[in-house]
Scaffold this active site. Sequence first.
Site, PDB file in Angstrom:
ATOM      1  N   ARG A  45       0.830  -1.211   0.000  1.00 38.72           N
ATOM      2  CA  ARG A  45       0.000   0.000   0.000  1.00 38.72           C
ATOM      3  C   ARG A  45       0.860   1.254   0.000  1.00 38.72           C
ATOM      4  O   ARG A  45       0.592   2.204  -0.732  1.00 38.72           O
ATOM      5  CB  ARG A  45      -0.939  -0.009   1.209  1.00 38.72           C
ATOM      6  CG  ARG A  45      -2.090  -0.944   1.015  1.00 38.72           C
ATOM      7  CD  ARG A  45      -2.983  -1.065   2.239  1.00 38.72           C
ATOM      8  NE  ARG A  45      -4.115  -1.932   1.881  1.00 38.72           N
ATOM      9  CZ  ARG A  45      -5.124  -2.237   2.692  1.00 38.72           C
ATOM     10  NH1 ARG A  45      -5.159  -1.764   3.924  1.00 38.72           N
ATOM     11  NH2 ARG A  45      -6.099  -3.005   2.265  1.00 38.72           N
ATOM     12  N   TYR A  66      -6.439  -0.792  -6.647  1.00 37.78           N
ATOM     13  CA  TYR A  66      -5.799  -2.038  -6.186  1.00 37.78           C
ATOM     14  C   TYR A  66      -5.067  -1.879  -4.849  1.00 37.78           C
ATOM     15  O   TYR A  66      -4.877  -0.768  -4.386  1.00 37.78           O
ATOM     16  CB  TYR A  66      -4.954  -2.689  -7.281  1.00 37.78           C
ATOM     17  CG  TYR A  66      -3.714  -2.040  -7.834  1.00 37.78           C
ATOM     18  CD1 TYR A  66      -3.056  -0.999  -7.223  1.00 37.78           C
ATOM     19  CD2 TYR A  66      -3.172  -2.538  -9.026  1.00 37.78           C
ATOM     20  CE1 TYR A  66      -1.890  -0.467  -7.767  1.00 37.78           C
ATOM     21  CE2 TYR A  66      -2.011  -2.007  -9.581  1.00 37.78           C
ATOM     22  CZ  TYR A  66      -1.374  -0.971  -8.936  1.00 37.78           C
ATOM     23  OH  TYR A  66      -0.238  -0.449  -9.466  1.00 37.78           O
ATOM     24  N   GLU A  67      -4.751  -2.981  -4.238  1.00 38.75           N
ATOM     25  CA  GLU A  67      -4.236  -2.993  -2.849  1.00 38.75           C
ATOM     26  C   GLU A  67      -5.193  -2.287  -1.888  1.00 38.75           C
ATOM     27  O   GLU A  67      -4.758  -1.696  -0.896  1.00 38.75           O
ATOM     28  CB  GLU A  67      -2.845  -2.343  -2.762  1.00 38.75           C
ATOM     29  CG  GLU A  67      -1.769  -2.989  -3.594  1.00 38.75           C
ATOM     30  CD  GLU A  67      -1.537  -4.459  -3.261  1.00 38.75           C
ATOM     31  OE1 GLU A  67      -1.887  -4.876  -2.151  1.00 38.75           O
ATOM     32  OE2 GLU A  67      -1.025  -5.178  -4.138  1.00 38.75           O
ATOM     33  N   GLY A  68      -6.473  -2.387  -2.156  1.00 40.45           N
ATOM     34  CA  GLY A  68      -7.478  -1.746  -1.301  1.00 40.45           C
ATOM     35  C   GLY A  68      -7.911  -0.415  -1.877  1.00 40.45           C
ATOM     36  O   GLY A  68      -7.123   0.516  -1.966  1.00 40.45           O
ATOM     37  N   GLN A 100      -9.078   1.990   2.356  1.00 42.09           N
ATOM     38  CA  GLN A 100      -8.077   2.772   3.109  1.00 42.09           C
ATOM     39  C   GLN A 100      -8.772   3.660   4.138  1.00 42.09           C
ATOM     40  O   GLN A 100      -8.301   3.819   5.266  1.00 42.09           O
ATOM     41  CB  GLN A 100      -7.251   3.669   2.166  1.00 42.09           C
ATOM     42  CG  GLN A 100      -6.594   2.967   0.990  1.00 42.09           C
ATOM     43  CD  GLN A 100      -5.695   1.828   1.406  1.00 42.09           C
ATOM     44  OE1 GLN A 100      -4.974   1.925   2.402  1.00 42.09           O
ATOM     45  NE2 GLN A 100      -5.754   0.729   0.668  1.00 42.09           N
TER      46      GLN A 100
END
Lengths: 596, 596
Positions: free
Chosen positions: B297, B438-440, B445
Site C-alpha cells: 500500500r 488495487y491494494e485496497g 483505506q
Amino acid sequence: MSYNAPVKDMLFVLKELAGIDAVATLPGFEDAGFDTAQAVLDECAKLSGEVIAPLNVEGDRAPSSWRDGEVTATPGFPEAFRQYVEGGWQGLQHPSEFGGQALPKLIATPCIEMLNAANLSFALCPLLTDGAIEALLTAGSDALKSRYVPKLISGEWTGTMNLTEPQAGSDLALVRSRAEPQGDGTYKVFGTKIFITWGEHDMAENIVHLVLARTPNAPEGVKGISLFVVPKFLVNDDGSLGARNDVHCVSIEHKLGIKASPTAVLQYGDNGGAIGYLVGEENRGLEYMFIMMNAARFGVGMQGVGVAERAYQKAVAYAKERVQSRPVDGSLKQSATIIHHPDVRRMLGSMRAMTEGARALAYVAAAHSDTAHYHADADVRARHLAIYEFLVPIVKGWSTEMVNEVASLGVQVHGGMGFIEETGAAQYYRDARILAIYEGTTAIQANDLVGRKTVRDGGAVAKALLAEIAQTAEALGAAGGAAAESMRVQLEKGARSFANVVDYVLANVKRDPNAVFAGSVPYLKLAGIVLCGWQMARAMLVSQRELANDPEFHGAKIAIAQFYAEHILAQAGGLETSIVAAKGDASVLALSEVQF
Amino acid sequence: MSYNAPVKDMLFVLKELAGIDAVATLPGFEDAGFDTAQAVLDECAKLSGEVIAPLNVEGDRAPSSWRDGEVTATPGFPEAFRQYVEGGWQGLQHPSEFGGQALPKLIATPCIEMLNAANLSFALCPLLTDGAIEALLTAGSDALKSRYVPKLISGEWTGTMNLTEPQAGSDLALVRSRAEPQGDGTYKVFGTKIFITWGEHDMAENIVHLVLARTPNAPEGVKGISLFVVPKFLVNDDGSLGARNDVHCVSIEHKLGIKASPTAVLQYGDNGGAIGYLVGEENRGLEYMFIMMNAARFGVGMQGVGVAERAYQKAVAYAKERVQSRPVDGSLKQSATIIHHPDVRRMLGSMRAMTEGARALAYVAAAHSDTAHYHADADVRARHLAIYEFLVPIVKGWSTEMVNEVASLGVQVHGGMGFIEETGAAQYYRDARILAIYEGTTAIQANDLVGRKTVRDGGAVAKALLAEIAQTAEALGAAGGAAAESMRVQLEKGARSFANVVDYVLANVKRDPNAVFAGSVPYLKLAGIVLCGWQMARAMLVSQRELANDPEFHGAKIAIAQFYAEHILAQAGGLETSIVAAKGDASVLALSEVQF
C-alpha cells in the site's frame, strides 16, 4: 437495456424548473407543450435505448477505420443512422420551411442528452450537422440555404466544422488555410485542417464542410478569417450530386475515447483547389463560426450530462448486484450487495447529484434560449438572451468538468472490474475526457465567462441571477424542515462566494488581469456549482410540495438535493478562496518559466 | 529524456523534512546518511531515465501477451529487468543476511518513486516481489526463508500476491481456494485467483506465488484463511529448479492502463493439485497478508507520486513549447507559449503542489517506518510505528486520488493533443486510474483510517500530529511575510477542520456508524490535504531560511507552498462540511435501494 433514458426526471425538469408551459405560450410553439414533450421524449428514449445505445460498446471495440482516403464507420452505425434520419430527428429544432419540426430547444435538449448518453461517438455526427445548419441559416445566402439546408435538416447530408490547424487550436488568429476567388463567385480553398469530427465517413451521401480560411490580402489575425462551404461532392443546380471536390481525408486519429467517431485530418486543394462558397461576408467568418460554436458548446454540455447519466446507471446496476463485505452497522451477518455500503452510497449520490444539477441548469438555459429567440417582446428577448449567453460557458464548462469526476466515480464503484475494459465503465471515463477540451477548453469557456459575460455588462446578469437565488433561499427558509434548512444554509453561503467573486473580478480585471484570469476556471466551477445548486433547491421546493403525490420519486429528489447541498455546494468556499487569494500575482504566477 | 528524476527535490525532502540525518543515527544505518542517499538516487535516476522510462510507451503499444498459458513481456522489458537485477536494486531495503543492501526505507522510497514514474507496469513486478519478501521474512520458517528469500532479493525470482477470486475482492471472507494437507508437510492447493499482477511472465526463471486458501475444517470467514507459498517451478533441496507446479495462467486481462503488466487469471490444481508450503501458522494468513499489503500500500502511494511527477514533467515541457494566443495582460503582441497563460500556470501549479505535498508526506512516513523498526528504544519504536501506520492509508489513499486529478490536468494542458494517444499524456491518465483501486480501494483505506487508526486509539495519533501542526503554524506566524501568513491562515483552518472531524468520528462512530463511514473518504482526503499541506509549510519555512543560498530553487518552493495553501488546503472546509453534515443518516443514506 444498457441505457434507460430518465424520461420522468427529464419531464420533471421541463415542467417544474424550465417552464415548458411558458415556452408553449411563445409564438409558434402553441403545440409544443408538455404533452408534445412527453411524446417526443418517449419516442427518442426508444430509439436511443434500443437502437443506438447497443452500438456504443461496438464502436469502442471496432472503431471507424481509414483506408485510401475512405472512412468506414463501425458496423451497425450506418443502419442506425438511417433510422435516425428516417425518424426526422435531425430536424427536431430546425425551421419547418426547410423541412424541420420547429420544436423548442427545450424539447430538443433532452433528446440530445439521450442520444449522447446512448452513444457519444454516434451523436457527434448530428451535433456537428446542427452547427452547420445554424451557421448557414444565420449567415448563408438564400441560394446556399436552399441548396444545403434541407438536405442537412433531413439528415441525408451531414455537416462539419473546420477550424483547427496544426498550429491553430484555441488561437484562431493563427489560421493559415487560404481561399482564392475564381471570379465566378466561387473560391478555391487550400490548407490542412485537423481534428475534424466525422470529417469523412460512409453514413451519408454528402458531407458539407464549413471551413475557416483567409482570402488574399485579408487582415492579419482573427479579423481576416472568412467562412466557406466546401461540400465533399459538388451539388448541381438540380440538387443532384456532381463531381468529387478536392478535399481528402489523409488520416484519422488514434484517440483515448470516442473511437467510433472518426477524427479526420482533411487536406484541401492538393489537386488544384477545393471549390468553396463564401458564407456571408468576407472577414466575418469568426463571428459566424461563433454561432455554430455556441450551439455546439451547449451541445457538448449536454454530452457531459448524458455520459454522466449513463455512467451513473451502470454504477447503480453494479452496486445492486455485486456482493461484497458485511454492512458496517452490523445489520447483516453475511456479505451484502455493495449498495449497502456507505461509501458506495456517497459515490452514487455524488454522481446523481452532479448529473441532476447539470441537467436542470442546461434545460433552464434552453428555455431562456427559446424565449430569447421567439418571444414577441424585444426587451424580453434581450433579457433572456443575455442570461442564456451567460449560461452557455457554464453549461459547457461545468458539465464537462463534472462528467470527468462522475465517470471516475463510476469506475471506482466497480472496483477492480472497473479497470477491465470488458466491464464498460472505463469507456465512459475515456470517452468523457474529450468534453472539457473540444469546442473550447474549460479555460476558454472561463475566459468567455469572465470577459464577455461578466465584465462587459458590469456583472448585471450575474447579479440578476443572484437576486433570484436569494428569493429561492428565502422560500427554503419559509418551507422549513431539516433538508430545506441545510440547503438554505449552503445555498446562501455559495451565493455569497459567487457574489464576492463577481465583485472581485469586476474590481481587479483591468488592474491585474493575470490574477483574475488565473482564477477564471475556479470562478466557472463556482458559478456552475452554485447555479446547479440553485436548481436543486428549486427542485427540492417543488418536491416538498408534491411529496404526497409520489413519495418515492419526490422523496429521492429531496434527499439528492440535500446531498448536493452538503457535498457539492459545500465546495464553494474553497473555490472562492483560491480565486480571491490569487490577487497580486501571488504564488504560482510568481514563478518564472525556468522554475517550472 | 522523457523522465528526469527530480533528485534535487527528493534530497531536499530527505534532508529537510524527513530527517535523513536522524535516520542515519539508527543502529545499522550509520553509513546510510545524506551522501549515500545522494549516490543511490543519482544511480537510480540514471537507470530509471535511460533504461526503464523509454520502455513505458512501448509497453502501452505492445502489451504483454498470452499464448497457451505462457506470457511474453513487452519487447525490451526482460533486458531492462536484467539490468535492474544486476544493479542489485531489488535488495535495496532488504536484510544483508539474505543478500540485500539493508538501506533505510527512506532511501529506498525515492528509488521506488523513480522506477514507478519511469514505468508503472515495469515497476509493479519488483513491488510485488518486495511484498513477498516481507511476508516470508515476517512469518516464514527458516527453511522457507533460506530457500526463497535470497533468490527474491537478488531479483532472479519474482513474487506475487494471490488474494482476489471472482467472488472475493475487497471481501476476503469470501475466499474459497482450498489447501489439502498431504501428510508430508506440504499441501495441495486448488482454486482460481484473478487480478494477479505479473502472475505469469518470461522475465525471471521462477515465480513465487503467495496464495490465500482454506485448509479443511478451517473456520468460516477471514479467521479461516491460511497463507501458502506456491512456486511456479518446485525447488529442489540444492536450490535448483524442479518440476513445473500445477499452477497455470489461463488468461490475462484487457485493461484501461498498465498494459505491459500482465494481470493474470491463475488456475491452481487442475491437474492434481499445486504443491504449496504453509507460511507461519494455519488460519493466520490474513494477518501475514496484511504485512505484505501494508508494504504494498505504501508502494502504491509512491506509484501515485511517481506518475504525478511524470505527468507534470510532460505538461511543463509541452507548455513551454506550444505557441497559442496572446497573453491576457497585453504584454506581447503575438502569440506566446502557453506557459504564459494564467490558467496553464494554475494547472501546472496544482499538479506540482499536489505532487510535492504527497511526496513529502510519504518520505516523512518512510522515516517514521525506519525509526519504528530500528530505533534502540522500544517506546520510541512504538510511537513511530503508530504514526507510520496512521499515515499508510493516507499515503496510499490520498496520493492515488490526487494522481487522477494531476494526470487529468496533464491531459488538459495538452488540449486536443492530450486526447490523441500518440502524445502520451493520455497513458498516464489511464495507467494512474488503477492506483486508487488495487491494494485496497480508497474506501478500504478510509475504513482503515477511521476504524483501526483513529477510533482504536481514541484519536491519539491524530491529535499528536495536530499538536505538531500547531507548532508549525506558530513558526509561520513568527517567520512573517505574505507567503508564510497565507500558509498560516490556511494551515490553521485546515487543522481545525481535521480536528473537528476527528472529534466527530470519535463521538459518533458507535452510535451512527453509517453516517461516520459515509464520511470516511472525505475524511481521508481532508487528512491527506492537511498533512501534505503541513509538509509544504515546513518546506516553506526551510526555504525562507535558505533563500539566499539558492534563490531560484527556494523561491519556487515558497511559491508552490503558498499555492498549495490557497488552492489545495483551501478545500479542507468543504470536506469538513460534507463529513459532519452527513450525521443522522441524512441525504443519500436516506434513499432506499429502489430510489437509486
